[in-house]
Design a protein around this motif. Structure first.
Motif, PDB file in Angstrom:
ATOM      1  N   GLY A 279      13.014   8.610   3.440  1.00  0.00           N
ATOM      2  CA  GLY A 279      13.534   7.366   4.079  1.00  0.00           C
ATOM      3  C   GLY A 279      13.641   7.492   5.579  1.00  0.00           C
TER       4      GLY A 279
ATOM      5  N   LYS B  72       3.957  -1.457   5.134  1.00  0.00           N
ATOM      6  CA  LYS B  72       4.694  -0.340   5.714  1.00  0.00           C
ATOM      7  C   LYS B  72       4.262  -0.212   7.165  1.00  0.00           C
ATOM      8  N   CYS B  73       5.225   0.037   8.001  1.00  0.00           N
ATOM      9  CA  CYS B  73       4.865   0.182   9.411  1.00  0.00           C
ATOM     10  C   CYS B  73       5.890   1.044  10.115  1.00  0.00           C
ATOM     11  N   ASN B  74       5.540   1.451  11.313  1.00  0.00           N
ATOM     12  CA  ASN B  74       6.496   2.201  12.124  1.00  0.00           C
ATOM     13  C   ASN B  74       7.415   1.220  12.850  1.00  0.00           C
TER      14      ASN B  74
ATOM     15  N   GLY C 257      13.124   8.343   9.390  1.00  0.00           N
ATOM     16  CA  GLY C 257      12.068   8.638  10.362  1.00  0.00           C
ATOM     17  C   GLY C 257      12.538   9.782  11.255  1.00  0.00           C
TER      18      GLY C 257
ATOM     19  N   ARG D 117      -4.407   2.606   8.996  1.00  0.00           N
ATOM     20  CA  ARG D 117      -3.945   2.637  10.379  1.00  0.00           C
ATOM     21  C   ARG D 117      -4.881   3.439  11.255  1.00  0.00           C
TER      22      ARG D 117
ATOM     23  N   THR E 254      -1.904   3.418   3.662  1.00  0.00           N
ATOM     24  CA  THR E 254      -1.577   2.746   4.926  1.00  0.00           C
ATOM     25  C   THR E 254      -2.001   3.603   6.106  1.00  0.00           C
TER      26      THR E 254
ATOM     27  N   LEU F 282       1.904   6.584  10.019  1.00  0.00           N
ATOM     28  CA  LEU F 282       3.312   6.289   9.737  1.00  0.00           C
ATOM     29  C   LEU F 282       4.093   7.584   9.839  1.00  0.00           C
ATOM     30  N   ASP F 283       5.228   7.507  10.437  1.00  0.00           N
ATOM     31  CA  ASP F 283       6.023   8.720  10.550  1.00  0.00           C
ATOM     32  C   ASP F 283       7.001   8.777   9.380  1.00  0.00           C
TER      33      ASP F 283
ATOM     34  N   ALA G 100      12.984   6.158  13.505  1.00  0.00           N
ATOM     35  CA  ALA G 100      13.187   5.546  12.192  1.00  0.00           C
ATOM     36  C   ALA G 100      14.654   5.263  11.952  1.00  0.00           C
ATOM     37  N   PRO G 101      14.902   4.216  11.258  1.00  0.00           N
ATOM     38  CA  PRO G 101      16.292   3.866  11.002  1.00  0.00           C
ATOM     39  C   PRO G 101      16.971   4.970  10.204  1.00  0.00           C
TER      40      PRO G 101
ATOM     41  N   LEU H 237       0.858  -1.190   0.000  1.00  0.00           N
ATOM     42  CA  LEU H 237       0.000   0.000   0.000  1.00  0.00           C
ATOM     43  C   LEU H 237       0.891   1.236   0.000  1.00  0.00           C
TER      44      LEU H 237
ATOM     45  N   MET I 140       9.607   4.895   9.337  1.00  0.00           N
ATOM     46  CA  MET I 140       8.779   3.960   8.575  1.00  0.00           C
ATOM     47  C   MET I 140       9.648   2.924   7.887  1.00  0.00           C
TER      48      MET I 140
END
Lengths: 748, 73
Positions: A115, B17-19, A117, A100, A96, A108-109, A121-122, A91, B1
């Motif tokens: 890319g 997709k997720c946090n 976060g 959610r 998404t 989603l952040d 986020a990584p 999605l 994400m």
């Protein structure tokens, strides 16, 4: 993947069509279209969709999508992301997020960059953020500081709280010093005075109204004198005999719980209680362990049998100690008369009782007891004895034993010759009178008539006996002397014809039969005798000489008798008896050579025959199977039953003898060999027969040879040689005996 | 994400997709929304470790683009 996907999509489409038809027919068409259109759009957006050919795609507005969404259908949602990139369904972020939101999750952040976060986020690899390392030391410092501050804060708070409270010291210090105290005390005094005044006033008022007596009556305690009469029925919790007469003991009521139901009060004395405890402890200490090996019955102090209870030793612990007590009688008195009477009766009973039990058995000890020792060695009291001298005159006068000492002092020996042996006897006789005197001089102890008497009689008897002996001895001696003289007269050197006993012959006789003695025939008694005589004479001579010259020197006589060589030689090697002299000589030879064996004449069996049982057989020993025995006997008895009467005493002496072809006797072994050979038809081998023959020959030779010589007659040859050379020796080695130095001498 | 690919090897493969602080339970819900299977029937695995519902994706160190195994119970 392309074709399969298409099929799936078609299926789904088909289904959806149906559903939408249900919902709204009016919109169904447009929806279909929009559906298709949307899908197409998405595909285009994602740029992954393969080019479709047969399906029309009609564009739709996103608004329509929104309207359609609210009831979340998984299928729908699922279909939304169908055929995503990378092979999986995916999605978009917005989609998404929408999803959610419906699920109740935060969106989603998506940070500034697509890319990365915002925090969790990584971090993308290209953007490195420097996070400075934590300074541990600083951290610690701050922490400690914080702690300190917290502690201070707390302290402050506590102080604040406690500041309001007055302490004991503070309160005192509150009304300060002596002044305050004085004021206080004055105040108190005043109050007291006031109170007294008030009381007075009240009293006065009472009197005025005339109720003073009444009030007094009311408030006066009703005092009754507590007399000894009130003590009646009270219990004293001690034994009566604990109280001694004429001694005051203070008794108190025993402590009791308020709620205790027992109404009776009990009197105790604390000291007595302590005494009781002590007594009980002592009793316990004294008590022996409860071990009754024989389970003896027990009796109480009156001698009455005590019935036994189970484990009575625990009774006291379970039920508590039986407390002895007595009640105080009327007038507060206690009469101990009953008690006394009882004890009296008890004592009487005790006196009467007799025990039936025997004394316990005891191990006998190995040692004497003290008493026994004393009994053994009791000292006899020494009686004090008076010592009186007894004279010889006191002894003599009894008429029974008149003995003339003179008579035996001059014995009847004057007629006999003077013999040197007699002097000794005479001396003895001379001694006797002295002894007699001594005896008379003995101090006889006297302490009573009896003792004296017995001693006297004893002495007398002794004396008589001695005298008798003395009288007898001389006669005997005389006789003996006479005999000896006769003998001596006979003994001087007279050749006796009858028997001659000398040491040599006696010695020889004692030795028994010496095998070699006298066999040679040259041992002549006569010669020996003479030799012995000579020896004896020489011995005598020597003795005389010894007596003559007491100096240590001895003379040695040289024996000049020649040694008889031949005689001795013949003793060793005797001549062989000559057979030709007669049958006796021949037999002797045979004996010597061992052809004939000297047999002890054995008692023959025939002598014992009449002693043996007539009808004895080994069978008779068995008694257990008599039947068997008799059956057997019957079997044998089938033949001759009667005895053979013609030859009644006939006992044949059967002896089997076997002889070989040369007529030689065979022993059983040889006999068997012969038999066996005959039976089997073949003899022993060549070697064996040879061997046996050789042995036989040797045996034969042995029998033939002279018993005194070697088989090769070496001895006789040697003797011949000696004769020819006329020498007492033979040289055995060397060249013809010329070199005597090298030769070994064989002395004969 | 982050985006995770889940694959049961029976024909379903989804990218979700997720946090990073989503729990596995949340992830499962998302997956169920996409695939149509009930979320409580989904089991997510990586090798032999079954991921538990109450633990976050980040704690399992699931990173972007990782493949998870999708099973059904």
């Amino acid at each position: 993947m392309g074709t399969s996907k298409k099929h799936k999509e078609r299926d789904r489409e088909h289904k959806r069509k149906h559903k939408h038809r249900d919902r709204s027919r009016s919109r169904s068409r447009s929806k279909e279209r929009s559906d298709k259109h949307r899908r197409r759009e998405r595909r285009q957006r994602q740029e992954t969709a393969p080019v479709e050919d047969d399906i029309e795609y009609i564009g739709t507005t996103p608004a329509e999508e929104n309207i359609r969404e609210p009831p979340i259908d998984r299928r729908e949602v699922a279909n939304v992301g169908a055929a995503s990139s990378g092979g999986g369904e995916s999605l978009s972020v917005e989609e998404t997020n929408r999803l959610r939101a419906k699920l109740g999750l935060k969106p989603l952040d998506v940070g500034g960059s697509s890319g990365a976060g915002n925090d969790g986020a990584p971090v993308s690899k290209d953007e490195d953020v420097h996070a400075p390392a934590v300074n541990w030391a600083e951290q610690k410092k701050t922490e400690s500081l914080r702690e300190k501050m917290a502690v201070m804060r707390e302290k402050r708070l506590i102080n604040q709280k406690l500041g309001k409270v007055k302490t004991l010291g503070d309160s005192d210090s509150d009304d300060d010093g002596v002044l305050g105290w004085v004021k206080k005390s004055r105040k108190l005094e005043k109050e007291k005075q006031l109170a007294a005044k008030r009381a007075k006033l009240l009293e006065e008022m009472d009197e005025e109204f005339g109720i003073a007596d009444l009030v007094e009556d009311e408030f006066k305690p009703t005092k009754k004198n507590y007399t000894s009469k009130d003590l009646k029925g009270l219990k004293v919790k001690h034994e009566a005999n604990r109280f001694k007469e004429g001694k005051t003991v203070i008794l108190t009521l025993q402590d009791k719980g308020i709620l205790d139901e027992e109404d009776a009060d009990e009197l105790i004395n604390v000291n007595m209680l302590d005494d009781e405890v002590v007594d009980r402890n002592l009793e316990n200490k004294k008590k022996k362990p409860d071990y009754k090996p024989y389970d003896e019955p027990e009796y109480d102090e009156y001698g009455v049998f005590k019935p036994k209870t189970i484990l009575e030793k625990y009774d006291e612990e379970i039920d508590g100690k039986k407390a002895e007590s007595f009640e105080i009688g009327g007038g507060g008195k206690y009469d101990g008369l009953h008690e006394k009477q009882m004890s009296k009766i008890r004592a009487e009973l005790k006196k009467q009782e007799q025990s039936l039990s025997l004394s316990a058995p005891q191990l006998a000890s190995e040692y004497y007891t003290h008493d026994e020792m004393d009994a053994k060695f009791k000292k006899v009291k020494k009686k004090v004895r008076k010592i009186r001298k007894l004279k010889a005159d006191d002894l003599l006068p009894l008429p029974d034993d008149e003995l003339n000492i003179d008579a035996f002092q001059t014995p009847n020996l004057s007629g006999t010759n003077h013999i040197p042996g007699l002097t000794l006897v005479k001396q003895v006789m001379e001694v006797d009178p002295q002894e007699e005197d001594d005896l008379s001089g003995v101090q006889v102890e006297d302490d009573g008539a009896d003792e004296l008497h017995s001693a006297l009689t004893k002495a007398r008897k002794l004396k008589i006996k001695k005298e008798r002996d003395n009288r007898v001895v001389p006669e005997k001696v005389a006789e003996m002397v006479q005999k000896s003289t006769v003998k001596k007269e006979k003994s001087p050197n007279k050749p006796d014809s009858n028997i001659i006993l000398n040491s040599t012959s006696e010695f020889c006789r004692n030795l028994g039969e010496i095998p070699t003695y006298g066999l040679a025939g040259n041992r002549e008694e006569e010669r020996d005798e003479i030799m012995d005589m000579e020896l004896e004479i020489m011995e005598q001579k020597r003795r005389q000489e010894e007596e003559d010259n007491p100096s240590g020197w001895n003379e040695v006589d040289i024996d000049d008798q020649p040694v008889d060589i031949m005689g001795e030689e013949s003793a060793v090697l005797e001549e062989e008896p000559i057979v030709s002299e007669g049958v006796g000589a021949a037999l002797q030879l045979a004996m010597k050579k061992g052809y004939l064996e000297k047999e002890m004449i054995k008692p023959t069996t025939s002598k014992r025959v009449d002693l043996e049982a007539k009808n004895y057989s080994i069978e008779d020993k068995r008694y257990d199977d008599l039947d068997e025995k008799f059956r057997k006997r019957d079997r044998y008895a089938g033949g001759v039953v009667s005895d053979f009467k013609d030859k009644d005493g006939y006992k044949p002496n059967v002896k089997l003898e076997y002889v070989d072809e040369k007529g030689r006797d065979l022993d059983p072994k040889e006999a068997f060999r012969q038999l066996s050979h005959r039976f089997h038809g073949k003899g022993s081998g060549k070697k064996k027969t040879e061997k046996r023959n050789k042995k036989l020959e040797e045996e034969q030779l042995m029998k033939q040879m002279s018993s005194t010589d070697t088989p090769l007659n070496t001895l006789s040859m040697l003797q011949d040689k000696q004769k020819t050379e006329k020498s007492p020796f033979i040289i055995l080695s060397g060249s013809k005996g010329l070199t005597a130095g090298h030769s070994i001498m064989k002395s004969r | 994400m982050l985006e995770i690919t889940c694959n049961d090897r029976l024909g379903k493969k989804v990218r979700v997709k997720c946090n990073i602080d989503d729990t596995i339970g949340d992830l499962k819900k998302l997956i169920s929304a996409q695939t149509g299977t009930r979320s409580d029937k989904i089991v997510l695995k990586k090798w032999y470790t079954i991921f538990k519902d109450h633990i976050t994706v980040g704690d399992y160190e699931i990173h972007d683009g990782m493949n998870l195994e999708l099973y059904y119970q």
